[in-house]
Design an enzyme around this catalytic site. Sequence first.
Site, mmCIF file in Angstrom:
data_model
loop_
_atom_site.group_PDB
_atom_site.id
_atom_site.type_symbol
_atom_site.label_atom_id
_atom_site.label_comp_id
_atom_site.label_asym_id
_atom_site.label_seq_id
_atom_site.Cartn_x
_atom_site.Cartn_y
_atom_site.Cartn_z
ATOM 1 N N SER A 121 -9.370 72.843 69.185
ATOM 2 C CA SER A 121 -9.077 71.924 68.493
ATOM 3 C C SER A 121 -10.560 71.109 68.044
ATOM 4 C CB SER A 121 -8.232 70.555 68.797
ATOM 5 O OG SER A 121 -8.828 70.175 70.406
ATOM 6 N N HIS A 142 -5.771 77.262 64.708
ATOM 7 C CA HIS A 142 -5.280 75.880 65.503
ATOM 8 C C HIS A 142 -4.111 75.560 64.432
ATOM 9 C CE1 HIS A 142 -6.203 71.241 66.067
ATOM 10 N NE2 HIS A 142 -5.567 72.060 66.552
ATOM 11 N N GLU A 154 -4.608 75.600 60.789
ATOM 12 C CA GLU A 154 -5.829 75.427 60.309
ATOM 13 C C GLU A 154 -6.644 76.476 60.608
ATOM 14 O OE1 GLU A 154 -7.032 70.626 60.235
ATOM 15 O OE2 GLU A 154 -6.953 71.583 62.510
ATOM 16 N N ASN A 192 -8.349 66.212 62.641
ATOM 17 C CA ASN A 192 -8.995 65.548 64.367
ATOM 18 C C ASN A 192 -10.029 64.646 62.969
ATOM 19 O OD1 ASN A 192 -7.269 65.847 65.576
ATOM 20 N ND2 ASN A 192 -8.282 67.993 65.595
#
Length: 501
Positions: A121, A142, A154, A192
């Site tokens: 991540s 991900h 992702e 993120n």
Amino acid sequence: MFDTNSVIGVIGAGTMGAGIAQVAAQAGHPVLLFDAAEGAAARGRDGVAKGLQKLVERGKMTAEAVEALVARITPIASLEEMAPAALVIEAIVERLDVKQSVFGKLEEICSESTVLATNTSSISVTAIGSTLKRPQNLVGMHFFNPAPIMKLVEVISGLDTRQDVADAIYSLSASWGKKPVHAKSTPGFIVNRVARPFYAEGFRISQEGGADNATIDAVIREAGGFRMGPFELTDLIGHDVNYAVTSSVFAAYYNDQRFLPSLIQLELVNAGHFGRKSGKGFYDYREGAVKPQPQTAEAAEKPASVTIEGELGVAEPLVAQFEAAGIEVIRTEGDGRIRVGDATLVLTNGQFSTVRAAETGYRNLIQFDLALDYAASTRIALAPADQADADAVRQATGLFQAAGKAVSVIDDIPGMIVMRTLAMLANEGFDAVNQQVCNEEAVDIAMQGGVNYPRGPISWATEVGLGRILNVLRNIGASYGEDRYRPSPLLLRKVAGGRKA
């Protein structure tokens, strides 16, 4: 490149690894599950079976389907048994050296065509691949927790990742019922990175006394449509984890002020108040603790009439709510203002209400916050100018209460709560696109599929009006004099080019 006969290997049998194994097995693949801890792979498979049994009890799956799914997951005792895998997905500790070591061993064990995927991540896919013989076969995959439920994957391309490898993982993820998005290997990837303002702006509003934590959370939920506010969400995630991610993104972007970590969150980390898992965070979860309630204005008198000057844009649904409440609505020409009694109400433009009142000459100016859907929202935030008198605030409160909304009167703070949060989320999304990390559609898919946002921030901002969003950012930036609120160059281009909702 892959079909249901393709063997999928998963390394790491914790919550995430076991979840990924379940997803692959549910799609019909034979799955090899490995964990370095003795017996962990078998326990991971047993955990999958136990979780699926709950679906059987609720009539969501048959016992036969569960038995077949679990039978496709084979725990293995050594990495060498990964040799038949066409794809190996790593879901282990977030350490660069450990991941490089595991993938290096897999290159010796598996065929030259085997695709290696990392569920990292936060670590650069390019960096992981830098020690490999075949970095072109390495890709980020991900997943989000819990992997069987969360739709987003992702698909992250490192500098050396072959496009056909990334495309194959994208197609495979889609065949597993996921919503994949392509992204470049950059700090935070999409989710993120773009999510940082959701926490940061809430923390800053609290730190500056704009509103208390419970009120900010309530406005974000009940007006913004998010499932959780920033304080309850970070309490759930864990402040040690959330602060570490923010700090890593901040450092990776060379201390860009947009990603500046929060001092109030650091204090929680220093105190060991990590949130739910420690029993205390922003809120107290210990036995007998009472969760604070949001600030909600007392009942005020319903006005007999209201004057709407011009069109209200995204807030136009309020007019029908006023009418449904039995309030006489008078429409006149104007710039999008609501007049009730002595109060002048306007949608926040990112300025202090006090400054806007001084500039416009409306002493009893009260700004109201953005809502995801004014017709459905159950709460609204109001920010009176310092010049506004108490009667005007009561009149404004009574108007929105008549429309069926709880009213939170907050202190005067630039951009208020929902508008400020959306403006910064959209701005970060546009900047990710501007820096070629992904496309606009990927931003919206990622934020809805990965963190359950009610709308993709770019599509929501477009509906509000990109010119309005740009103006809000500029006004917040002028209020603080900080680079943190600088508009993305792509947002500037979109507005200059006349992009419409």
